[in-house]
Write an enzyme that holds these catalytic residues in place. Structure first.
Site, PDB file in Angstrom:
ATOM      1  N   ARG A   1     -49.723  44.843  57.833  1.00 45.22           N
ATOM      2  CA  ARG A   1     -49.846  43.420  57.465  1.00 45.22           C
ATOM      3  C   ARG A   1     -49.087  43.138  56.177  1.00 45.22           C
ATOM      4  O   ARG A   1     -48.615  42.014  55.979  1.00 45.22           O
ATOM      5  CB  ARG A   1     -51.319  43.063  57.237  1.00 45.22           C
ATOM      6  CG  ARG A   1     -52.148  43.012  58.503  1.00 45.22           C
ATOM      7  CD  ARG A   1     -53.500  42.432  58.184  1.00 45.22           C
ATOM      8  NE  ARG A   1     -53.340  41.285  57.301  1.00 45.22           N
ATOM      9  CZ  ARG A   1     -54.246  40.880  56.423  1.00 45.22           C
ATOM     10  NH1 ARG A   1     -55.384  41.499  56.307  1.00 45.22           N
ATOM     11  NH2 ARG A   1     -54.008  39.829  55.667  1.00 45.22           N
TER      12      ARG A   1
ATOM     13  N   ASP B   1     -55.647  42.629  44.178  1.00 46.37           N
ATOM     14  CA  ASP B   1     -54.851  43.306  45.210  1.00 46.37           C
ATOM     15  C   ASP B   1     -54.271  44.643  44.737  1.00 46.37           C
ATOM     16  O   ASP B   1     -53.629  45.346  45.521  1.00 46.37           O
ATOM     17  CB  ASP B   1     -53.709  42.385  45.695  1.00 46.37           C
ATOM     18  CG  ASP B   1     -54.215  41.274  46.593  1.00 46.37           C
ATOM     19  OD1 ASP B   1     -55.410  41.284  46.952  1.00 46.37           O
ATOM     20  OD2 ASP B   1     -53.423  40.377  46.943  1.00 46.37           O
TER      21      ASP B   1
ATOM     22  N   ARG C   1     -65.514  34.905  51.240  1.00 43.78           N
ATOM     23  CA  ARG C   1     -64.283  34.128  51.068  1.00 43.78           C
ATOM     24  C   ARG C   1     -64.357  32.718  51.677  1.00 43.78           C
ATOM     25  O   ARG C   1     -63.683  32.408  52.653  1.00 43.78           O
ATOM     26  CB  ARG C   1     -63.102  34.895  51.649  1.00 43.78           C
ATOM     27  CG  ARG C   1     -62.879  36.213  50.964  1.00 43.78           C
ATOM     28  CD  ARG C   1     -61.733  36.967  51.542  1.00 43.78           C
ATOM     29  NE  ARG C   1     -60.453  36.588  50.947  1.00 43.78           N
ATOM     30  CZ  ARG C   1     -59.308  37.217  51.241  1.00 43.78           C
ATOM     31  NH1 ARG C   1     -59.278  38.172  52.094  1.00 43.78           N
ATOM     32  NH2 ARG C   1     -58.200  36.838  50.658  1.00 43.78           N
TER      33      ARG C   1
ATOM     34  N   LYS D   1     -45.129  38.967  50.411  1.00 42.87           N
ATOM     35  CA  LYS D   1     -45.892  38.394  51.537  1.00 42.87           C
ATOM     36  C   LYS D   1     -46.586  37.097  51.121  1.00 42.87           C
ATOM     37  O   LYS D   1     -46.502  36.085  51.812  1.00 42.87           O
ATOM     38  CB  LYS D   1     -46.938  39.417  51.997  1.00 42.87           C
ATOM     39  CG  LYS D   1     -48.005  38.852  52.893  1.00 42.87           C
ATOM     40  CD  LYS D   1     -48.974  39.910  53.346  1.00 42.87           C
ATOM     41  CE  LYS D   1     -50.187  40.121  52.468  1.00 42.87           C
ATOM     42  NZ  LYS D   1     -51.180  39.051  52.497  1.00 42.87           N
ATOM     43  N   ASN D   2     -47.264  37.135  49.960  1.00 37.80           N
ATOM     44  CA  ASN D   2     -48.072  35.985  49.569  1.00 37.80           C
ATOM     45  C   ASN D   2     -47.251  34.800  49.064  1.00 37.80           C
ATOM     46  O   ASN D   2     -47.795  33.727  48.829  1.00 37.80           O
ATOM     47  CB  ASN D   2     -49.111  36.396  48.511  1.00 37.80           C
ATOM     48  CG  ASN D   2     -50.236  37.211  49.129  1.00 37.80           C
ATOM     49  OD1 ASN D   2     -50.296  37.369  50.342  1.00 37.80           O
ATOM     50  ND2 ASN D   2     -51.127  37.722  48.283  1.00 37.80           N
TER      51      ASN D   2
ATOM     52  N   CYS E   1     -64.830  38.225  56.244  1.00 33.43           N
ATOM     53  CA  CYS E   1     -63.825  39.260  56.471  1.00 33.43           C
ATOM     54  C   CYS E   1     -64.262  40.503  55.718  1.00 33.43           C
ATOM     55  O   CYS E   1     -65.271  40.486  55.014  1.00 33.43           O
ATOM     56  CB  CYS E   1     -62.446  38.810  56.031  1.00 33.43           C
ATOM     57  SG  CYS E   1     -62.260  38.714  54.285  1.00 33.43           S
TER      58      CYS E   1
HETATM   59  C1  UD1 Z   1     -55.108  35.054  47.815  1.00 35.33           C
HETATM   60  C2  UD1 Z   1     -54.191  36.145  48.306  1.00 35.33           C
HETATM   61  C3  UD1 Z   1     -54.936  37.476  48.349  1.00 35.33           C
HETATM   62  C4  UD1 Z   1     -55.577  37.777  46.999  1.00 35.33           C
HETATM   63  C5  UD1 Z   1     -56.403  36.591  46.505  1.00 35.33           C
HETATM   64  C6  UD1 Z   1     -56.911  36.769  45.084  1.00 35.33           C
HETATM   65  C7  UD1 Z   1     -52.649  34.961  49.735  1.00 35.33           C
HETATM   66  C8  UD1 Z   1     -52.178  34.699  51.123  1.00 35.33           C
HETATM   67  N1  UD1 Z   1     -53.722  35.774  49.621  1.00 35.33           N
HETATM   68  O1  UD1 Z   1     -56.179  34.940  48.764  1.00 35.33           O
HETATM   69  O2  UD1 Z   1     -54.002  38.494  48.689  1.00 35.33           O
HETATM   70  O3  UD1 Z   1     -56.419  38.890  47.119  1.00 35.33           O
HETATM   71  O4  UD1 Z   1     -55.612  35.390  46.526  1.00 35.33           O
HETATM   72  O5  UD1 Z   1     -55.861  36.968  44.220  1.00 35.33           O
HETATM   73  O6  UD1 Z   1     -52.070  34.485  48.783  1.00 35.33           O
HETATM   74  N2  UD1 Z   1     -63.200  30.887  46.737  1.00 35.33           N
HETATM   75  C9  UD1 Z   1     -64.235  29.993  46.873  1.00 35.33           C
HETATM   76  N3  UD1 Z   1     -63.994  28.813  47.513  1.00 35.33           N
HETATM   77  C10 UD1 Z   1     -62.768  28.484  48.020  1.00 35.33           C
HETATM   78  C11 UD1 Z   1     -61.723  29.404  47.865  1.00 35.33           C
HETATM   79  C12 UD1 Z   1     -61.973  30.594  47.215  1.00 35.33           C
HETATM   80  O7  UD1 Z   1     -65.361  30.253  46.439  1.00 35.33           O
HETATM   81  O8  UD1 Z   1     -62.621  27.398  48.593  1.00 35.33           O
HETATM   82  C13 UD1 Z   1     -63.425  32.176  46.041  1.00 35.33           C
HETATM   83  C14 UD1 Z   1     -63.231  33.373  46.948  1.00 35.33           C
HETATM   84  O9  UD1 Z   1     -64.378  33.689  47.678  1.00 35.33           O
HETATM   85  C15 UD1 Z   1     -62.875  34.445  45.941  1.00 35.33           C
HETATM   86  C16 UD1 Z   1     -62.081  33.688  44.866  1.00 35.33           C
HETATM   87  O10 UD1 Z   1     -62.421  32.315  45.061  1.00 35.33           O
HETATM   88  O11 UD1 Z   1     -64.020  34.986  45.360  1.00 35.33           O
HETATM   89  C17 UD1 Z   1     -60.583  33.827  44.933  1.00 35.33           C
HETATM   90  O12 UD1 Z   1     -60.143  33.586  46.248  1.00 35.33           O
HETATM   91  P1  UD1 Z   1     -58.735  32.941  46.564  1.00 35.33           P
HETATM   92  O13 UD1 Z   1     -57.903  32.858  45.343  1.00 35.33           O
HETATM   93  O14 UD1 Z   1     -58.961  31.676  47.333  1.00 35.33           O
HETATM   94  O15 UD1 Z   1     -58.110  33.993  47.569  1.00 35.33           O
HETATM   95  P2  UD1 Z   1     -57.126  33.654  48.743  1.00 35.33           P
HETATM   96  O16 UD1 Z   1     -56.326  32.464  48.384  1.00 35.33           O
HETATM   97  O17 UD1 Z   1     -57.855  33.681  50.044  1.00 35.33           O
END
Ligand code: UD1
Length: 415
Positions: free
Chosen positions: A394, A302, A120, A22-23, A115
């Site tokens: 999902r 995950d 996030r 999915k990712n 969420c």
């Molecule tokens: C992706 C995955 C999700 C997985 C996660 C962590 C997809 C579609 N989803 O989510 O399944 O659980 O990686 O492996 O690939 N953060 C910030 N600022 C930002 C972005 C992130 O502070 O601008 C923080 C988030 O709050 C979190 C951490 O960084 O604590 C990691 O998040 P992130 O890697 O961005 O997760 P996603 O990309 O949303």
């Protein structure tokens, strides 16, 4: 709304095929926005999140054709907006931001908001795009971004965000000059996206490491690409074999992407052997083992909830520490309703193994939490009913069909 009804206690046996990730599929389908040629993707999983991203792209004028593979064409874009009602159901919708600015010079994307698994934020996506020259403003819950021409930039990510890295990498493929992303996410899904983009004529080096170099091009062409196997789905079925004391053969998975998962599951007593192109998984006993979630190549967040379900039946005490998301222990209360002994201490959960779990009605709260409840239900004595199955849909393709093929007594019924 459906529920899953599971009669637990049967060791799973048989062979199972893993679906596309999915990712990986989500950013790759979105990357079609960067070219006006047709792209064809194979091994795209049939999931609700994929359906959501298709709806979001169709809204922008993207055409889809289903056949042997999924064909995608973004030659006739008619909009640049991702509305709230789609973004709120799937945070990964934010992935359209970078490609839309790069292709159209303009994007309007709803802020995802909070969420179930924490705040996030997306500040790092926005900071990186601003460094590339995008003018960004927030208005009535929407991010508005404009740039006549993005320019290459030297970007350092405070946290190796996965979708943040992907967003910036996609934007940089059409920017003027060279972009360097430091402290980039190293997940295999980031590397898969880079491989797909390179096949379209992009010039990306270093994906899969913490520094990615992207030389911007004037345009990209179309390609064909096969989505990599889902390492989280594979890990979940490994635990299904382990928690039921069964023996399962897993096809179409990539152990190279799963080292931390496989290491921890072996520590926990699973026998995992690669036999040719298949993986054999078996468990005779479950050893309590500590685990801490970390960015790749660390143990994935995950897989945390599913690993906790396994540890509920361990032979001692396991400390599970969540370092990626705050508030990702929503499954704990539900597992406790099934007889698990778990105490939360800040970002750690202390899990004392019990001799058996007991079936109960439980409520799924997010995608991976739901998977942990299904796993617990497979091992529990009696009947477990998992409500709010839409979370599972999902990210797990036909979970009850795949589990039934392994001998599980599981049914989807209207709740
Ligand atoms: C992706 C995955 C999700 C997985 C996660 C962590 C997809 C579609 N989803 O989510 O399944 O659980 O990686 O492996 O690939 N953060 C910030 N600022 C930002 C972005 C992130 O502070 O601008 C923080 C988030 O709050 C979190 C951490 O960084 O604590 C990691 O998040 P992130 O890697 O961005 O997760 P996603 O990309 O949303």
């Amino acid at each position: 709304m459906d529920k899953l009804v599971i009669k637990g206690g049967k060791p799973l046996r048989g062979e199972i095929a893993i679906s596309g990730a999915k990712n990986a599929a989500l950013p790759i389908i979105v990357a079609s926005l960067l070219t006006s040629d047709w792209n064809t993707y194979y091994n795209v999983p049939k999931l609700r999140d994929i359906f959501t991203i298709k709806r979001l792209l169709e809204n922008l004028g993207v055409e889809f054709e289903e056949g042997d593979g999924l064909r995608v064409n973004a030659s006739r874009l008619k909009g640049y907006m991702a509305p709230y009602d789609l973004v709120r159901t799937m945070r990964a919708s934010i992935l359209v931001l970078g490609p839309l600015i790069a292709r159209l010079g303009r994007a309007k994307v709803s802020l995802p908001g909070g969420c179930a698994i924490g705040a996030r934020p997306i500040d790092l996506h926005l900071k990186g795009l601003a460094q590339m020259g995008a003018k960004i403003s927030l208005d009535q819950g929407y991010i508005e971004a404009r740039a006549n021409c993005l320019k290459g930039a030297d970007i350092y990510l405070d946290i190796p965000t996965v979708t943040g890295t992907e967003n910036l990498m996609m934007a940089a493929t059409l920017a003027k000059g060279i972009t360097v992303i430091k402290n980039a996410a190293r997940e295999p899904e980031v590397e898969a996206l880079a491989n797909m983009l390179n096949r379209c004529g992009a010039k990306i080096e270093g994906a899969g490491t913490d520094t990615i170099f992207i030389e911007g091009k004037n345009g990209l062409s179309g390609t064909e690409f096969r989505i990599i196997p889902d390492r989280i789905e594979a890990g979940t079925y490994m635990i299904a074999a382990g928690i039921t004391g069964g023996e399962v053969i897993i096809k179409d998975c990539c152990l190279n992407h799963m080292q931390a998962i496989v290491d921890k599951l072996r520590d926990a007593g699973l026998i995992i052997e690669e036999r040719g192109r298949k993986v054999f998984v078996k468990a005779t006993s479950i050893h309590s083992t500590d685990v801490t979630t970390l960015p790749y190549p660390g143990f994935p967040t995950d897989m945390q909830a599913q690993f906790m379900a396994l540890m509920c039946l361990g032979d001692g005490v396991s400390v599970i520490t969540e370092r990626i998301f705050e508030n990702r222990f929503m499954h704990v209360l539900e597992l406790k309703r099934m007889g698990a002994d778990i105490k939360i201490d800040g970002s750690s959960a202390v899990v004392r193994g019990v001799s058996c779990l007991k079936g109960a009605p439980v409520m799924a709260s997010d995608l991976r939490a739901s998977a942990s409840l299904v796993l617990a239900g497979l091992a529990a004595r009696g009947v477990t009913e998992v409500y709010r199955v839409y979370h599972l849909d999902r990210g797990y393709e036909k979970i009850e069909v795949k589990l039934r093929a392994l001998g599980a007594e599981i049914e989807r019924v209207p709740a």
